[in-house]
Design an enzyme around this catalytic site. Structure first.
Site, mmCIF file in Angstrom:
data_model
loop_
_atom_site.group_PDB
_atom_site.id
_atom_site.type_symbol
_atom_site.label_atom_id
_atom_site.label_comp_id
_atom_site.label_asym_id
_atom_site.label_seq_id
_atom_site.Cartn_x
_atom_site.Cartn_y
_atom_site.Cartn_z
ATOM 1 N N SER A 240 -4.129 1.977 1.887
ATOM 2 C CA SER A 240 -3.335 1.882 0.657
ATOM 3 C C SER A 240 -4.167 1.570 -0.577
ATOM 4 C CB SER A 240 -2.240 0.823 0.813
ATOM 5 O OG SER A 240 -2.793 -0.438 1.141
ATOM 6 N N ASP B 241 1.272 -7.230 -5.732
ATOM 7 C CA ASP B 241 2.232 -7.747 -4.767
ATOM 8 C C ASP B 241 1.504 -8.762 -3.888
ATOM 9 O OD1 ASP B 241 0.777 -6.239 -2.905
ATOM 10 O OD2 ASP B 241 2.242 -4.615 -2.827
ATOM 11 N N HIS C 102 -1.690 -6.284 -2.449
ATOM 12 C CA HIS C 102 -2.488 -5.335 -3.230
ATOM 13 C C HIS C 102 -2.823 -5.837 -4.634
ATOM 14 C CE1 HIS C 102 -0.091 -2.966 -0.290
ATOM 15 N NE2 HIS C 102 -1.265 -2.391 -0.095
#
Length: 359
Positions: free
Chosen positions: A48, A333, A336
């Protein structure tokens, strides 16, 4: 000569880098070097941290194609990037003068220009260990490499076999993953923890990494950038799970030890495969920002911007309220980084580019 002149003009148009970053990037130097050493494009593999939306096309819950993700992206559009804005590879491509964003290879209707400037094969929740991806039904590296072969076939059709080979050879290959291997596959699911000590698992992962790199080399890769695992113990989610207000030493030790193993493996590539490699110390960069946020222009380094900032990420972040100004936060978040933190990482990578790496 015309290419070099164009690079100089683009460099003059480039927005100056913020003085709060760890290193200021000389855009003119980067673009001049890109022209002189024929850097053709950026090809990306990982999780990600570098997935611009490939998971949007997969039957998985690990997606970020909904608000508030993309809050500070162009037009506030969620794209599948797990951040409020762009990713490090987007900033690297922009600095090289190619494109503002690196699209996902699975993005519908990729243009010829997209293919020529570079694409990302990365898949959120993936890792060096194929089991990590299988747990969440995302693309393991083996599948990402299959897509690289498909990409190469498309290049041949577009520019011919010889030119396609040269584009691959002169591209910068970026690998960024490992976080999910430890957090999801070792410390939460415990599958690998039953088989390996954490040091043994690090060895297993680096062996897998080298297998993948050898396959990239077989396909044509010669220039490799590997991003180290961040300080896992400093992630808000990990601190919540470990019930601590401070960076967890066990998780950080696992990341630090693994990164040392990665660097040792990369040191052998020039001799064994004739590949140039560059290591990006995401661990040190993020840890420095967490410990000294004001130095980088941050005010909050302990929690994320989304929701409570302590546990939400992915679908649990969907529709949540956010902080007012994400640029003041290290984390977007609970896992991340923010766009600003990602840009700092990209700036460090770009500042480390040298002619030795590009030879």
């Amino acid at each position: 000569m015309e290419l070099l002149v164009m690079v100089m003009i683009l460099a003059m148009w480039a927005t100056p880098m913020s003085s709060t970053t760890a290193q200021s990037v000389d855009i003119y130097r980067v673009r001049k070097m890109a022209a002189e050493y024929n850097i053709t494009c950026v090809l990306v593999f990982g999780d990600s941290s570098v997935d611009p939306g490939n998971n949007n096309r997969l039957d998985t819950t690990f997606k970020g194609n909904f608000p508030p993700y993309g809050k500070d992206f162009f037009n506030g559009q969620p794209t599948g990037r797990f951040s409020n804005g762009r990713l490090p590879t987007d900033f690297i491509a922009e600095a090289l003068g190619y494109t503002m964003t690196i699209p996902g290879y699975l993005q519908p209707n990729l243009s010829n220009q997209n293919l020529l400037h570079g694409v990302s094969f990365a898949s959120a929740a993936s890792g060096y260990d194929d089991l990590t991806a299988n747990l969440t039904n995302v693309l393991p590296v083996s599948k990402q490499l299959q897509y690289l072969m498909h990409y190469k076939i498309k290049l041949r059709r577009l520019v011919g076999e010889n030119r396609a080979e040269q584009i691959i050879k002169d591209a910068i290959f970026v690998i960024s993953m490992g976080t999910n291997d430890f957090i999801q596959n070792y410390y939460i699911e415990l599958d690998r923890a039953k088989q390996f000590t954490v040091e043994e698992y690090g060895d297993y992962l680096t062996t897998s990494m080298m297998k993948d790199i050898k396959e990239m080399h077989r396909i044509g890769a010669r220039r490799l950038v590997v991003v180290g695992v961040p300080p896992l113990g400093c992630m808000p989610l990990v601190k919540t799970l470990r019930n601590t207000a401070f960076c967890d030493p066990m998780y950080n030790h696992a990341a630090f030890s693994f990164n040392n193993k990665v660097k040792a493996k990369l040191a052998t590539l020039k001799m064994s495969l004739g590949m140039s490699s560059l290591y990006v110390d995401a661990y040190g960069i993020i840890q420095n920002a967490v410990k000294n946020p004001i130095k980088f222009g941050f005010t909050v380094s302990s929690i994320g911007c989304c929701g409570t900032g302590t546990i939400e990420y992915g679908d649990t972040c969907e529709g949540m309220s956010t902080c007012k100004d994400a640029s003041k936060y290290v984390f977007w978040d609970a896992v991340h980084p923010t766009e600003k933190m990602y840009k700092i990482i990209a700036d460090e990578a770009l500042s480390s580019l040298n002619t030795g790496f590009l030879d």
